[in-house]
Design an enzyme around this catalytic site. Structure first.
Site, PDB file in Angstrom:
ATOM      1  N   MET A   9       5.799  10.511 -76.351  1.00 45.10           N
ATOM      2  CA  MET A   9       6.198  12.169 -76.466  1.00 45.10           C
ATOM      3  C   MET A   9       6.895  12.412 -75.198  1.00 45.10           C
ATOM      4  SD  MET A   9       2.407  13.153 -75.634  1.00 45.10           S
ATOM      5  CE  MET A   9       1.189  12.390 -74.286  1.00 45.10           C
ATOM      6  N   GLY A  15       0.623  13.161 -80.233  1.00 47.18           N
ATOM      7  CA  GLY A  15      -0.869  12.481 -79.865  1.00 47.18           C
ATOM      8  C   GLY A  15      -1.976  12.885 -80.791  1.00 47.18           C
ATOM      9  N   LYS A  43      -3.372  18.508 -79.621  1.00 42.13           N
ATOM     10  CA  LYS A  43      -4.561  18.820 -79.466  1.00 42.13           C
ATOM     11  C   LYS A  43      -5.340  17.810 -78.584  1.00 42.13           C
ATOM     12  CE  LYS A  43      -8.871  18.428 -82.439  1.00 42.13           C
ATOM     13  NZ  LYS A  43      -9.311  17.070 -82.275  1.00 42.13           N
ATOM     14  N   ASP A 102       2.243   9.384 -82.388  1.00 41.26           N
ATOM     15  CA  ASP A 102       1.508   8.587 -81.476  1.00 41.26           C
ATOM     16  C   ASP A 102       2.002   7.365 -81.112  1.00 41.26           C
ATOM     17  OD1 ASP A 102      -1.019   7.855 -79.852  1.00 41.26           O
ATOM     18  OD2 ASP A 102      -1.837   9.781 -80.877  1.00 41.26           O
ATOM     19  N   HIS A 155      -4.518  18.142 -71.728  1.00 39.66           N
ATOM     20  CA  HIS A 155      -5.608  17.898 -70.519  1.00 39.66           C
ATOM     21  C   HIS A 155      -5.767  16.765 -70.034  1.00 39.66           C
ATOM     22  CE1 HIS A 155      -9.245  17.292 -73.677  1.00 39.66           C
ATOM     23  NE2 HIS A 155      -8.669  16.104 -73.555  1.00 39.66           N
TER      24      HIS A 155
HETATM   25  N1  SAH Z   1      -5.017  14.687 -80.616  1.00 41.07           N
HETATM   26  C1  SAH Z   1      -6.232  13.496 -80.730  1.00 41.07           C
HETATM   27  C2  SAH Z   1      -6.113  12.664 -79.665  1.00 41.07           C
HETATM   28  C3  SAH Z   1      -6.108  13.230 -78.385  1.00 41.07           C
HETATM   29  S1  SAH Z   1      -6.331  11.905 -77.183  1.00 41.07           S
HETATM   30  C4  SAH Z   1      -7.450  14.337 -80.823  1.00 41.07           C
HETATM   31  O1  SAH Z   1      -7.463  15.720 -80.739  1.00 41.07           O
HETATM   32  O2  SAH Z   1      -8.481  13.967 -80.883  1.00 41.07           O
HETATM   33  C5  SAH Z   1      -4.605  11.859 -76.566  1.00 41.07           C
HETATM   34  C6  SAH Z   1      -3.746  11.175 -77.527  1.00 41.07           C
HETATM   35  O3  SAH Z   1      -2.390  10.973 -76.943  1.00 41.07           O
HETATM   36  C7  SAH Z   1      -4.129   9.629 -78.002  1.00 41.07           C
HETATM   37  O4  SAH Z   1      -4.013   9.602 -79.270  1.00 41.07           O
HETATM   38  C8  SAH Z   1      -2.963   8.745 -77.431  1.00 41.07           C
HETATM   39  O5  SAH Z   1      -2.944   7.476 -77.992  1.00 41.07           O
HETATM   40  C9  SAH Z   1      -1.891   9.553 -77.319  1.00 41.07           C
HETATM   41  N2  SAH Z   1      -0.856   9.556 -76.282  1.00 41.07           N
HETATM   42  C10 SAH Z   1      -1.070   9.032 -74.810  1.00 41.07           C
HETATM   43  N3  SAH Z   1       0.073   8.800 -74.620  1.00 41.07           N
HETATM   44  C11 SAH Z   1       1.060   9.036 -75.464  1.00 41.07           C
HETATM   45  C12 SAH Z   1       2.666   9.073 -75.552  1.00 41.07           C
HETATM   46  N4  SAH Z   1       3.273   8.808 -74.189  1.00 41.07           N
HETATM   47  N5  SAH Z   1       3.291   9.447 -76.675  1.00 41.07           N
HETATM   48  C13 SAH Z   1       2.463   9.771 -77.593  1.00 41.07           C
HETATM   49  N6  SAH Z   1       1.241   9.899 -77.923  1.00 41.07           N
HETATM   50  C14 SAH Z   1       0.519   9.754 -76.791  1.00 41.07           C
END
Ligand code: SAH
Length: 366
Positions: free
Chosen positions: A254, A209, A267, A232, A271
């Site tokens: 994920m 993510g 990160k 991601d 949440h």
């Molecule tokens: N780590 C980054 C983004 C956090 S927001 C930061 O700290 O700013 C959550 C992230 O999870 C987003 O980029 C979203 O695209 C990703 N995400 C959501 N569902 C997901 C999935 N099923 N598999 C992988 N990534 C995912």
């Protein structure tokens, strides 16, 4: 029985606010809440106009007419601009001093300095106070009355926007990844300068993510021996800035599988999800890393509610952030709630290191 007890307590409380001073205090508190929405709107307005940058370019201090001239504010709107600057000065975002000839000079404070420059947090302001984030809260009463059902919206965000937070259609009209980029820079500096040990000894890391890869890139720069990857959703990875080769981008889900690495970084991912989903994600993480004595761990950066230095502002910010998260059916968590998720996912131990206010690094060991 309980209800009448509660009623008695409430009647008692109501009686207690009946003195004149208490009524004045109650009225002031209510008005403060009613008008509090104007603060992020005012902050977003100065950011959109580029006022903090304009003050910065003038050496950190500027009069209203200079600010207006530098940011395209029409001369007839200067009284409105004064009103805007006065509010944000009262709330600590700017400083103000009156010169000998009676002109007010506005200065940056530590907080407004944070939104200056291309690496500043201006995109956080645009994202959190922008229409995509704000409009769902008009639908909160409807959301609270919505029963879960297979065909019902899964979150307040979905109720308002008609699609999930993670739908590719959001990529065009929201600033989340830009916001994440700016915020990552600040957090990375804090983590790498004082807590770099978290990454020491790793040979590979996958930031799950990880969005457009700002955190992973910074880790790869600080620790060239760590092979860094970002995983991601496909549309997010497809939009990531052209890779310079320091970080590998992997499209995936994920909930299905996570590429193997010494450590998985999460990160601000957990949440966004409820307990069951967090446990599922962490189980996939556990599958991806080696045993603890071989260096395996999950590195999480998140707020741990109730930790870190306390004051009323911090406590209220934590609660506001938690409510903000409910929009995407996310959850703010205290240490005992994190602990339960880690143990339900089969991890044996964890270590919390506060990094910036309530934001901590949590190392979770298999
Ligand atoms: N780590 C980054 C983004 C956090 S927001 C930061 O700290 O700013 C959550 C992230 O999870 C987003 O980029 C979203 O695209 C990703 N995400 C959501 N569902 C997901 C999935 N099923 N598999 C992988 N990534 C995912």
């Amino acid at each position: 029985m309980l209800c009448s007890k509660v009623r008695m307590a409430l009647v008692h409380e109501t009686e207690e606010v009946s003195s004149h001073e208490d009524m004045v205090g109650a009225f002031a508190l209510l008005y403060h809440h009613v008008f509090s929405f104007i603060k992020p709107m005012a902050l977003k307005c100065v950011v959109d106009l580029g006022i903090p940058d304009a003050i910065h370019r003038r050496g950190g201090a500027a009069t209203l007419s200079c600010i207006a001239a530098d940011t395209g504010v029409h001369a007839t709107r200067i009284p409105d601009l004064r009103c805007l600057m006065k509010l944000l000065t009262t709330s600590g975002l700017f400083g103000a001093a009156t010169t000998a000839d009676g002109e007010v000079v506005y200065t940056l404070t530590a907080a407004s300095s944070l939104v200056v420059g291309p690496r500043g947090l201006s995109n956080i302001v645009r994202f959190e106070a922008g229409p995509v984030s704000v409009t769902p809260f008009f639908d909160m009463p409807a959301w609270l009355r919505t029963a879960p059902a297979p065909d019902a919206p899964k979150s307040l965000f979905e109720l308002t926007h008609g699609r999930s937070r993670w739908d590719p259609a959001n990529a065009d009209d929201d600033t989340m990844n830009d916001a994440a980029f700016a915020e990552s820079q600040l957090l990375i500096e804090a983590v790498l300068s004082d807590h770099g040990d978290v990454f020491r000894g790793l040979t590979s890391l996958v930031d799950v993510g990880g969005g457009h890869g700002s955190f992973a890139k910074a880790v790869a720069t600080a620790f060239p021996n760590i092979k860094c990857a970002v995983m991601d959703l496909p549309h997010v990875v497809a939009d990531a800035p052209i890779a310079d080769g320091s970080v590998q981008f992997i499209a995936g889900n994920m909930f299905e599988s996570i590429p193997p690495a010494d450590a998985v970084l999460l990160k601000y991912v957990l949440h966004c999800w409820g307990e069951d989903d967090c446990v599922k994600i962490l189980r996939r993480c556990k599958d991806a890393i080696p045993a603890r004595d071989a260096g395996g761990k999950v590195i999480i950066t998140e707020m741990v509610l109730g930790s870190g230095p306390r004051d009323r502002n911090v406590a209220e910010t934590e609660e506001m952030h938690s409510l903000f998260l409910t929009c995407i059916s996310g959850v703010g968590r205290e240490e005992h709630e994190w602990k339960k998720i880690f143990s339900d996912a089969g991890f044996s131990d964890y270590k919390i290191t506060p990094v910036m206010g309530p934001i901590s690094v949590i190392e979770v060991y298999p």
